[in-house]
Design a protein around this motif. Structure first.
Motif, PDB file in Angstrom:
ATOM      1  N   GLN A  98       0.891   3.739  -1.829  1.00  0.00           N
ATOM      2  CA  GLN A  98       0.140   4.993  -2.065  1.00  0.00           C
ATOM      3  C   GLN A  98      -0.289   5.666  -0.765  1.00  0.00           C
ATOM      4  O   GLN A  98      -0.574   6.861  -0.735  1.00  0.00           O
ATOM      5  CB  GLN A  98      -1.070   4.727  -2.996  1.00  0.00           C
ATOM      6  CG  GLN A  98      -2.218   3.923  -2.388  1.00  0.00           C
ATOM      7  CD  GLN A  98      -1.953   2.395  -2.342  1.00  0.00           C
ATOM      8  OE1 GLN A  98      -0.899   1.923  -2.780  1.00  0.00           O
ATOM      9  NE2 GLN A  98      -2.901   1.635  -1.802  1.00  0.00           N
ATOM     10  N   ASP A  99      -0.334   4.881   0.345  1.00  0.00           N
ATOM     11  CA  ASP A  99      -0.747   5.453   1.635  1.00  0.00           C
ATOM     12  C   ASP A  99       0.400   6.175   2.358  1.00  0.00           C
ATOM     13  O   ASP A  99       0.190   6.766   3.411  1.00  0.00           O
ATOM     14  CB  ASP A  99      -1.268   4.350   2.571  1.00  0.00           C
ATOM     15  CG  ASP A  99      -2.504   3.664   2.004  1.00  0.00           C
ATOM     16  OD1 ASP A  99      -3.142   4.280   1.125  1.00  0.00           O
ATOM     17  OD2 ASP A  99      -2.804   2.536   2.433  1.00  0.00           O
TER      18      ASP A  99
ATOM     19  N   ASN B  48       3.441   8.972   2.483  1.00  0.00           N
ATOM     20  CA  ASN B  48       4.012  10.181   1.895  1.00  0.00           C
ATOM     21  C   ASN B  48       5.396  10.386   2.513  1.00  0.00           C
ATOM     22  O   ASN B  48       5.524  10.844   3.646  1.00  0.00           O
ATOM     23  CB  ASN B  48       3.098  11.379   2.179  1.00  0.00           C
ATOM     24  CG  ASN B  48       3.625  12.645   1.518  1.00  0.00           C
ATOM     25  OD1 ASN B  48       4.722  12.660   0.964  1.00  0.00           O
ATOM     26  ND2 ASN B  48       2.846  13.711   1.588  1.00  0.00           N
TER      27      ASN B  48
ATOM     28  N   TYR C  98       2.941   5.838   9.256  1.00  0.00           N
ATOM     29  CA  TYR C  98       2.038   5.235   8.275  1.00  0.00           C
ATOM     30  C   TYR C  98       1.954   3.726   8.502  1.00  0.00           C
ATOM     31  O   TYR C  98       2.977   3.065   8.711  1.00  0.00           O
ATOM     32  CB  TYR C  98       2.560   5.498   6.859  1.00  0.00           C
ATOM     33  CG  TYR C  98       2.771   6.967   6.564  1.00  0.00           C
ATOM     34  CD1 TYR C  98       1.735   7.758   6.080  1.00  0.00           C
ATOM     35  CD2 TYR C  98       4.018   7.559   6.793  1.00  0.00           C
ATOM     36  CE1 TYR C  98       1.938   9.109   5.813  1.00  0.00           C
ATOM     37  CE2 TYR C  98       4.224   8.904   6.537  1.00  0.00           C
ATOM     38  CZ  TYR C  98       3.183   9.680   6.051  1.00  0.00           C
ATOM     39  OH  TYR C  98       3.386  11.011   5.795  1.00  0.00           O
TER      40      TYR C  98
ATOM     41  N   VAL D  32       1.636   0.136   7.142  1.00  0.00           N
ATOM     42  CA  VAL D  32       1.910  -0.505   5.853  1.00  0.00           C
ATOM     43  C   VAL D  32       1.812  -2.029   5.974  1.00  0.00           C
ATOM     44  O   VAL D  32       1.819  -2.586   7.074  1.00  0.00           O
ATOM     45  CB  VAL D  32       3.329  -0.148   5.324  1.00  0.00           C
ATOM     46  CG1 VAL D  32       3.420   1.319   4.959  1.00  0.00           C
ATOM     47  CG2 VAL D  32       4.404  -0.523   6.329  1.00  0.00           C
TER      48      VAL D  32
ATOM     49  N   ASN E  77       0.836  -1.217   0.000  1.00  0.00           N
ATOM     50  CA  ASN E  77       0.000   0.000   0.000  1.00  0.00           C
ATOM     51  C   ASN E  77       0.865   1.259   0.000  1.00  0.00           C
ATOM     52  O   ASN E  77       0.685   2.160   0.825  1.00  0.00           O
ATOM     53  CB  ASN E  77      -0.944  -0.005   1.205  1.00  0.00           C
ATOM     54  CG  ASN E  77      -0.190  -0.080   2.530  1.00  0.00           C
ATOM     55  OD1 ASN E  77       0.865  -0.716   2.617  1.00  0.00           O
ATOM     56  ND2 ASN E  77      -0.705   0.585   3.552  1.00  0.00           N
TER      57      ASN E  77
END
Lengths: 184, 137
Positions: free
Chosen positions: A102-103, A105, A112, A114, A100
């Motif tokens: 795209q989640d 940055n 985040y 993952v 993932n």
């Protein structure tokens, strides 16, 4: 021949363009615990290597089995000689990707969640695994944390009958690493 | 006579159990008390692994190796363990993680400093890794 040169050129270009987005550490901490009513076994490796490509989400991890440190000398010896056969299979690796990406940055500080999916190789046996973890971006580094379970039986690690109750069927593994930009 | 045999067996049993218990609980010793089996320059050790990992592994892995070189990087891990990377003239070095079972007289090092460390060679993982290192005086 010409094709090969073109392919080589493309590969090199890809390699160079990805270079800037690579994070690396040689100090990854990989710890495992085997907890049974009979015995508590703990070992830590503080010299795992990891390369993360933030562009593609690809990650490679490697630890040397011989560099897992135990408190008790006999445990360390049995781990290397009887169970992991570290002379024959000197390392454990994980080669996979963040599913993932795209989640995440990488330009913005934060933590985040993952999921990494890929091939874990322990004791010469490869298994496809999916591992949840977190990436924390901040201070120019990417911190990676993950907890997962490894079953010795999945990797053909034989535990003899006499010590079967001393070693857990499920070994809890903790990964803790801080990756820095490569080539800087 | 029978009494003596029984007594002997009982004493032998207690001693045996004692030795077994001691062996079972024996801690990994301090590297300071172990003798190095090989003495080598960091660059040469790295080159041997780089040229032929299998041959170098057979020669060095599991052995106590004393390695001399120049400090390229010195750091402390989050748990405080000092770690020194010795220069090999290539992209990777000889990485020496300090022994948790030894009280180290010196734990901070400066790049460029010349140093001899001894530890157990664990193999190559980008760098050649030495575990449980101590400074050799």
């Amino acid at each position: 021949m010409k094709n090969r040169i073109v392919i080589l050129g493309v590969l090199l270009a890809l390699g160079f363009s990805a270079q800037a987005q690579k994070y690396f550490t040689r100090d990854a901490r990989v710890q495992f615990n085997s907890d049974t009513p009979v015995e508590k076994i703990e070992a830590v490796n503080k010299s795992g290597t990891s390369v993360l490509d933030t562009q593609t989400g690809r990650m490679d991890w490697k630890v040397l089995i011989k560099n897992f440190l135990f408190e008790k000398a006999l445990m360390q010896e049995h781990f290397n000689e009887n169970y992991m056969e570290s002379t024959k299979y000197p390392n454990a690796t994980f080669k996979g990707s963040i599913t993932n990406l795209q989640d995440v940055n990488f330009a913005k500080d934060g933590t985040y969640k993952v999921t990494a999916k890929g091939a874990m190789t322990i004791h010469g046996v490869e298994q496809e695994i999916t591992v949840p973890g977190t990436l924390t971006v901040g201070g120019g580094a990417v911190k990676v944390k993950a907890d997962f379970v490894v079953k010795p039986a999945d990797y053909k690690i034989d535990i003899p009958g006499v010590v079967r109750d001393n070693i857990a069927k499920e070994i809890a593994v903790t990964i803790d690493a801080s990756l820095k930009p490569m080539g800087k | 006579m029978l009494k003596k045999i029984v007594l002997f067996l009982a004493v032998a049993g207690v001693i045996g159990a004692g030795i077994g218990y001691y062996m079972f609980n024996k801690k990994v010793p301090s590297m300071a008390s172990e003798k190095s089996e090989v003495t080598i320059e960091a660059a040469q050790l790295y080159q041997e692994f780089e040229a032929d990992e299998a041959a170098a592994s057979a020669k060095y892995v599991g052995k106590i190796v004393a390695v001399s070189g120049t400090v390229l990087e010195a750091s402390a891990l989050e748990d405080g363990t000092p770690k020194v990377l010795l220069d090999t003239g290539s992209d990777f070095g000889v990485s020496c993680e300090f022994d948790p079972n030894t009280k180290h007289a010196k734990t901070t090092f400066t790049p460029g400093e010349k140093l001899t460390l001894k530890g157990e060679c664990a193999g190559i993982n980008l760098d050649v890794q030495l575990a449980r290192c101590v400074v050799v005086q």
